[in-house]
Design a protein around this motif. Structure first.
Motif, PDB file in Angstrom:
ATOM      1  N   GLU A 210      49.450 144.088  -0.955  1.00  0.00           N
ATOM      2  CA  GLU A 210      50.050 144.530  -2.228  1.00  0.00           C
ATOM      3  C   GLU A 210      49.357 145.782  -2.564  1.00  0.00           C
ATOM      4  N   ILE A 215      50.977 149.369   2.289  1.00  0.00           N
ATOM      5  CA  ILE A 215      51.384 148.277   1.212  1.00  0.00           C
ATOM      6  C   ILE A 215      52.755 147.975   1.502  1.00  0.00           C
ATOM      7  N   ARG A 230      38.984 146.815   9.919  1.00  0.00           N
ATOM      8  CA  ARG A 230      39.718 148.217  10.177  1.00  0.00           C
ATOM      9  C   ARG A 230      39.395 148.412  11.694  1.00  0.00           C
ATOM     10  N   THR A 233      41.870 145.957  16.696  1.00  0.00           N
ATOM     11  CA  THR A 233      42.342 144.520  17.289  1.00  0.00           C
ATOM     12  C   THR A 233      42.467 143.375  15.961  1.00  0.00           C
ATOM     13  N   ASN A 242      36.364 153.093   4.314  1.00  0.00           N
ATOM     14  CA  ASN A 242      35.042 152.519   5.067  1.00  0.00           C
ATOM     15  C   ASN A 242      34.253 151.768   4.567  1.00  0.00           C
ATOM     16  N   SER A 243      34.477 151.265   3.420  1.00  0.00           N
ATOM     17  CA  SER A 243      33.869 149.923   2.602  1.00  0.00           C
ATOM     18  C   SER A 243      34.444 148.694   3.478  1.00  0.00           C
ATOM     19  N   ILE A 244      35.418 148.734   4.243  1.00  0.00           N
ATOM     20  CA  ILE A 244      35.937 147.594   4.956  1.00  0.00           C
ATOM     21  C   ILE A 244      35.157 147.749   6.375  1.00  0.00           C
ATOM     22  N   GLU A 245      34.991 146.459   6.758  1.00  0.00           N
ATOM     23  CA  GLU A 245      34.252 146.402   8.090  1.00  0.00           C
ATOM     24  C   GLU A 245      35.111 146.366   8.989  1.00  0.00           C
ATOM     25  N   LYS A 246      34.728 146.647  10.375  1.00  0.00           N
ATOM     26  CA  LYS A 246      35.714 146.427  11.572  1.00  0.00           C
ATOM     27  C   LYS A 246      36.408 144.814  11.501  1.00  0.00           C
ATOM     28  N   ILE A 247      35.308 143.921  11.339  1.00  0.00           N
ATOM     29  CA  ILE A 247      36.052 142.646  11.175  1.00  0.00           C
ATOM     30  C   ILE A 247      35.419 142.336   9.907  1.00  0.00           C
ATOM     31  N   VAL A 266      29.610 143.768   4.313  1.00  0.00           N
ATOM     32  CA  VAL A 266      28.711 144.430   3.176  1.00  0.00           C
ATOM     33  C   VAL A 266      29.175 144.195   1.833  1.00  0.00           C
ATOM     34  N   ASP A 273      39.153 137.787  -7.729  1.00  0.00           N
ATOM     35  CA  ASP A 273      37.916 138.382  -8.123  1.00  0.00           C
ATOM     36  C   ASP A 273      36.711 137.582  -8.238  1.00  0.00           C
ATOM     37  N   ARG A 289      40.811 140.436  -2.070  1.00  0.00           N
ATOM     38  CA  ARG A 289      40.415 141.968  -2.213  1.00  0.00           C
ATOM     39  C   ARG A 289      39.432 142.227  -1.276  1.00  0.00           C
ATOM     40  N   ILE A 294      44.284 144.859  -1.463  1.00  0.00           N
ATOM     41  CA  ILE A 294      44.749 143.556  -1.842  1.00  0.00           C
ATOM     42  C   ILE A 294      45.809 142.816  -1.151  1.00  0.00           C
TER      43      ILE A 294
END
Lengths: 305, 891
Positions: A210, A215, A230, A233, A242-247, A266, A273, A289, A294
């Motif tokens: 979303e 999106i 990110r 695979t 970059n705040s999103i981990e690979k898994i 992390v 929420d 999220r 999202i």
């Protein structure tokens, strides 16, 4: 890719594959006078190419990644199953028409071909899962493929007959390029579309991006574990943050329940929420999220628990 | 049964000899002793890497995996480690290897597995940092700065984790503004850090950013310190101010001069230059309003309570008309009012507000009313005034149906200056929704993903357009007759350039001039629905008043067809009790004629249809062949024995008794002959003159090899060639004696030949449809070339589709018995089984000195083939076109 776009490309991929099959078959069967052999070649090409093309699309769509090796293996596997489906449908249909002399019965052959092409994706996943001892895919994939393929084969066959008869009447001859081409395109488009439609309409649960870079992307949940992150695979790649981990997180399917679990990220995974600290059951409409992304979890109303 | 370790209480598999966790011996003679040094226990068989490195125990294996991590990862992915661990009885580690193999990152997966090995030879990962604090000194908001920190893994296991910056001015990485970065290393890793100047906020205190490193080898924090001094305001009368409060104090002392600095944005720019947020949101007010705006934003003075003059504006306008309206925000207090407003629709634009003390006038313009006649357009305008007080005004624009030309056109009747109709007493506006901090998806984000139409952008139409183009190309190709895998030289199944029509699945150019024509007796004579064949452009050489005919009577009056139903005979289409002609349809354009009859027999209905059409000859491509098709349908509920007989009174170019060339026979048929289904020839031909250089008219009666897409014709059951007694209308069964009795001028030779064609009289089931087909028309023989001396010619007939067998007949003039005739076949054409390349002449017709020899041949592929025959010094060749025959399910 949204569901609508997926359906559109299912039809387009199926159409192009069938058209390619038509041309190759024309060239390959030049001089072939044995009707059975013609049906075998035609059916094999139609089945293999449509399954292969829809397999590519389904792999790209359902896994959302550029894992070329997996893409090739899965698509070729589907094509291989489709090849036999096409042969079986082609030979059966030809045989019935020959026995009965009723042209309408070609629809039986088309339906069988479509049914087995529809089966090819789910069957390959099942065989692959058994061979690699990994969790088996949801049986809906096979059921939906069967239904979609059969319906697509029947309607595609009906279109094929329509074009064959109407263009034959217009041009006054048989074995037309256009009738064959339009018929094959209709068949491929119908089979591809209905295989995709069955997946979409009969889906039980899915997520939709979303907010974030991808999106509108939607993914039907048909695996025991669906990964978000990110890494390429991942089933849904959440790139550019970059705040999103690979898994980052995974969505688990357990006995008709769907759970969201953080994969030790992390920045955390949030469900409506609230930070997810343990696998938490999802309900339709829940918002997940992850970083700037999202995802909305959707579930078919009235699904058995 | 599981085994529980008495020492550590952990569960082990039933077959475990020692505890997999602490090495305590669980079974055997040494039970209860231990612990064993599992890490050094020798494997039953070593694990050998592809490099040849052999691992004898878990310590060896762990070190090898550490030192050869890439091959180890590959072996983990491929399941070798899983199967090895299972083979040594460590199901727990085998399962761990299986799970580890699923890790998207292979290094992480391997490390997970190594962590589960009963070995401590690999030391745990340990986080070491190059420094715990970095002082950057004084930073400028205009200069970029980069630094680096080094992360060192003090252990042997994989060190992985994340670095998080808590300050926006400290970004991780060489590009972008990322505040979090993941890392993993087995050795040393340098992480670049970047100062984001535009995020620095000037302050009299030093800035401190915390760089938090969480890893599998521990956590640590690095402090990054920097100083960014405040730049004082430069312009009078606010010069020297170092913060907002000082600005306010100086402005209060010099309101008029200071107002200019607020109004022209100098104060806002100063805030920005120091990296601070300007407290005033929205456009700056003018004059004293600007100072009050600043004071209110700092909370130094309370805002006046404001109101708006209307919350709904109703307008009426024509498409493209310009409309304007104003909103007034005011207060009853003696305070300055400032306000601004924005519409949610692009067709409304706002003007700069006019501030007039305790009121603000907001002007709005609709430059062109959208061209949507008859619609009611709605827009919402959000107005913000002092102290962030908000009003929502609804604007309704009723677009009139009358089209108004653009302003630039000199149309005098257009009224652009007409003021908008403002309706003050209108329904109240929708209230402004309260802020909601929960996750909400911006509807704009969804805008482009709703519905198929909007979700498919132009680029997605390209494959569809390509598909449509291909289809159009195919249609054009078919229209102009281009095909794949076939010649286009005319004939059945192949169309040429012009429009074509079909019957029997044949296609041809209907505008082509026909060499053969149909005539029907029902037009002028006895209405017996018979047909005759003639060549319109040629005259009977013996009677110039008549056309050259292929049937004795041009309208076919001397032909007849009989049906036998359960031993009762009927003349086809001869109306009588219980027989009615239900269809008589002629299409002269397509040269086709259909007659259908109903035979009511014992309350049962049998439908018989006769369908004749002039079509192109299979080899000549000319409209010189008539196809005759009978369809018998049992529409009753009981089986009936049905047969059909057609008598054709042949007539060839004024000759009524020429001999027949019958492939498969030794010579020429000149007297009564019967052929059964078994020895039925592909065709029969007769030449007007027995002269190969000038054969005159050649009649060709096709008997076999019809491959029609829409029917499966039954084979001919019986054929009589005989003499027509003339005085007798034959019944269903022509008596051989009758056919043979009349003696011609040349002894026993035909003087008036007829052909009787029989289709099997057999039980026909209810609902069964039977098809009987034969052809009659003009044939052709190869023209004798120079080498043949008019002595040798070739003719063909039968099914000339690929893979089917047809007949090639050599006609030899002035031959002698025993004379050899041979055939030469090109590649792709083969003799049928039992045929030989060379044959000898068995019989010579005395009267004409003609002989014939036939071969059965077939071609595997489509194409045009030259077939050559030779006899002695003579030779002759003909070209045969072979076409594809396809009936695959997919064609």
């Amino acid at each position: 890719m949204s569901f609508n776009l997926f359906l559109y490309y299912c039809a387009i991929f199926g159409a192009y594959a069938a058209l390619t099959a038509a041309f190759i078959s024309r060239l390959a069967t030049q001089g072939v006078t044995n009707e059975l052999l013609q049906s075998v070649i035609d059916g094999a090409l139609v089945g293999a190419l449509i399954s292969f093309a829809v397999g590519i699309l389904d792999t790209v769509w359902s896994t959302g990644k550029s894992d070329i090796k997996r893409l090739v293996i899965r698509s070729l596997g589907a094509g291989f199953v489709g090849l036999f489906g096409g042969i079986l449908g082609g030979v059966t249909g030809s045989f019935i028409v020959r026995i009965t002399g009723v042209q309408f019965f070609v629809l039986i052959g088309w339906t069988i071909s479509g049914l087995l092409i529809g089966l090819s994706l789910g069957l390959f996943d099942l065989v692959f899962a058994l061979a690699t001892k990994s969790p088996a895919p949801h049986d809906n994939k096979i059921k939906n493929g069967l239904m979609g393929g059969a319906l697509g084969g029947f309607l595609g066959g009906a279109f094929f007959l329509f074009f064959k008869l109407s263009l034959g009447a217009i041009f006054g001859r048989e074995n037309l390029l256009s009738a064959s081409g339009l018929g094959f395109v209709a068949l491929g488009a119908a089979v591809g579309f209905f295989i995709g439609l069955a997946q979409v309409v009969l889906k039980e649960a899915w997520v939709r991006v979303e907010a974030g870079k991808r999106i509108g992307k939607e993914l039907i949940l048909s695996k025991p574990e669906t990964f978000f992150g990110r890494a390429e695979t991942c089933d849904i790649g959440l790139f550019g943050d970059n705040s999103i981990e690979k898994i980052h997180a995974k969505l688990l399917m357990q006995k008709n329940r769907y759970l969201i679990a953080d994969a030790g990220s992390v920045s955390g995974t949030f469900l409506n929420d609230q930070k997810v600290t343990k696998p938490t059951e999802l309900k339709a409409g829940d918002l997940i999220r992850l970083g700037s992304y999202i995802l909305k979890f959707n579930e078919k109303p009235g699904k058995k628990k | 049964m599981m085994m529980t370790c008495p020492k550590c209480s952990r569960v082990n598999p039933q077959e475990a000899v020692y505890c997999y966790f602490d090495g305590f011996v669980l079974s055997g003679a040494s039970a209860g002793t231990g612990p064993l040094a599992i890490n050094t226990l020798r494997f039953p068989s070593p694990f050998v890497f592809m490099s040849g490195r052999s691992c004898l125990n878990f310590d060896d294996l762990a070190i090898a995996c550490h030192e050869e991590s890439k091959p180890a990862s590959d072996m983990l992915k491929q399941g070798f480690l899983e199967s090895f661990l299972a083979s040594i009885g460590r199901v727990d580690l085998s399962m761990a290897a299986k799970e580890a193999a699923k890790f998207p990152d292979s290094s992480r997966g391997l490390d997970e597995l190594l962590g589960k090995f009963p070995s401590s030879v690999l030391s745990e990962a340990r986080l070491n940092l190059s420094s715990q604090e970095i002082n950057l000194g004084v930073l400028s908001r205009t200069a970029k700065r980069e630094i680096k920190i080094t992360i060192e893994n003090g252990g042997m296991r994989l060190l992985f984790g994340s670095i998080t910056s808590d300050s926006t001015w400290l970004a991780i990485g060489e590009t972008g503004n990322a505040s979090v970065k993941n890392f993993q290393t087995t050795g040393e890793l340098t992480v670049p850090l970047r100062i984001v100047p535009e995020k620095l906020r000037a302050s009299d205190k030093p800035l401190v950013a915390k760089l938090k490193i969480d890893s599998s080898g521990g956590s640590s924090v690095v402090l990054i310190r920097a100083e960014v001094p405040v730049a004082p305001f430069q312009l009078m009368p606010l010069s020297g101010a170092l913060n907002g409060r000082q600005i306010a104090l100086k402005a209060k002392a010099n309101t008029k001069e200071a107002a200019i600095l607020f109004e022209n944005g100098s104060v806002a720019k100063w805030y920005e230059s120091n990296g601070w947020s300007y407290p005033v949101q929205g456009p700056s007010a003018s004059g004293m309003g600007a100072i009050q705006q600043f004071f209110e934003a700092l909370g130094l003075t309370p805002p006046p309570k404001t109101f708006i003059n209307q919350t709904v504006v109703n307008l009426v306008g024509a498409p493209r008309q310009e409309l304007a309206f104003e909103l007034t925000v005011g207060t009853e207090e003696k305070r300055s009012v400032y306000a601004h407003g924005f519409a949610d629709q692009s067709w409304i634009t706002s003007k700069n507000p006019k501030l007039t003390g305790n009121s603000a006038i907001l002007g709005f313009v609709i430059p062109q009313v959208p061209d949507r006649p008859g619609e009611l357009l709605v827009s919402k305008i959000a107005v913000t005034s002092n102290g962030n007080q908000k009003f929502l005004v609804q604007v309704n624009v009723q677009v009139s149906g009358k089209y108004v030309a653009p302003r630039s056109e000199p149309a005098p009747e257009l009224v652009f200056t007409k003021p908008p109709e403002v309706v003050v007493n209108a329904p109240p506006p929708t209230e402004i929704p309260e802020a909601d901090d929960t996750i909400k998806v911006d509807p704009k984000l969804r805008k482009n993903t709703k519905g198929l139409k909007s979700s498919i952008s132009l680029v997605h139409y390209v494959p569809f357009a390509g598909l449509v183009s291909l289809m159009v190309i195919l249609l054009i190709a078919d229209a102009v007759g281009v095909g794949v895998g076939g010649k286009t030289e005319g004939g059945p199944g192949v169309a040429k350039n012009e429009s074509s029509q079909s019957s029997f699945g044949y296609s041809f150019d209907i505008d082509k001039k026909a060499e053969l024509k149909l005539d029907f007796s029902h037009k002028s004579k006895s209405r017996n629905f018979r047909f005759g064949l003639f060549a319109a452009d040629k005259k009977d050489p013996k009677d110039e008043s008549k056309n050259l005919r292929l049937t004795y009577d041009q309208e076919g009056d001397s032909n007849n067809t009989r049906i036998r139903i359960d031993d009762s005979d009927y003349l086809f289409a001869h109306a009588m009790k219980d027989v009615r002609v239900i269809e008589d349809k002629e299409d002269s354009k397509r040269r086709v004629w259909r007659v259908s009859c109903d035979y009511l027999f014992k309350g049962e209905r049998i439908k018989v249809s006769q369908f004749v059409q002039i079509v192109p000859g299979s080899q000549s491509g000319n409209l010189d062949t008539c196809i005759i098709r009978y369809t018998v349908e049992n529409k009753g509920k009981n089986s009936h024995k049905i047969g059909l007989r057609m008598m054709l009174d042949t007539f060839i170019g004024g000759e009524d008794g020429v001999p027949f060339v019958v492939p498969g026979t030794d010579g020429f048929v000149t007297k009564f002959t019967e052929f059964t289904q078994k020895d039925m020839p592909d065709f029969i031909e007769a030449m007007q003159f027995q002269n190969l250089d000038n054969p005159g008219v050649i009649a060709h009666l096709g008997l076999k090899g019809f491959q029609l897409p829409d029917c499966e014709p039954e084979p001919l059951y019986k054929l009589y060639l005989g003499e027509n007694p003339g005085s007798k209308e034959f019944g269903y069964d022509a008596e051989a004696s009758d056919l043979a009795t009349k003696t011609g001028k040349d002894g026993s030779r035909f003087t008036d030949s007829v052909a009787f064609l029989y289709w099997n009289e057999r039980d026909t089931n209810p609902g069964e449809v039977r098809e009987f087909v034969f052809s009659y028309g003009l044939g052709e023989i190869s023209k004798p070339d120079g080498s043949s001396g008019g002595k040798l010619s070739v003719t063909t007939g039968g099914n000339t589709n690929a893979g089917k067998t047809f007949t090639l007949t050599a006609l030899v003039k002035d031959a002698t018995k025993g004379q050899a005739v041979s055939i030469a076949l090109p590649e792709g054409v083969n003799l049928a089984s039992g045929e030989t390349k060379e044959k000898t002449i068995v019989e010579v017709d005395r009267a004409t000195q003609m002989s014939q020899v036939s071969w059965k041949v077939s071609a595997t592929k489509s194409g045009v083939y030259s077939l050559k025959v030779a006899s002695g010094q003579f030779s002759s060749q003909t070209k045969v076109q072979i076409r594809e025959a396809s009936s695959s399910l997919f064609r």
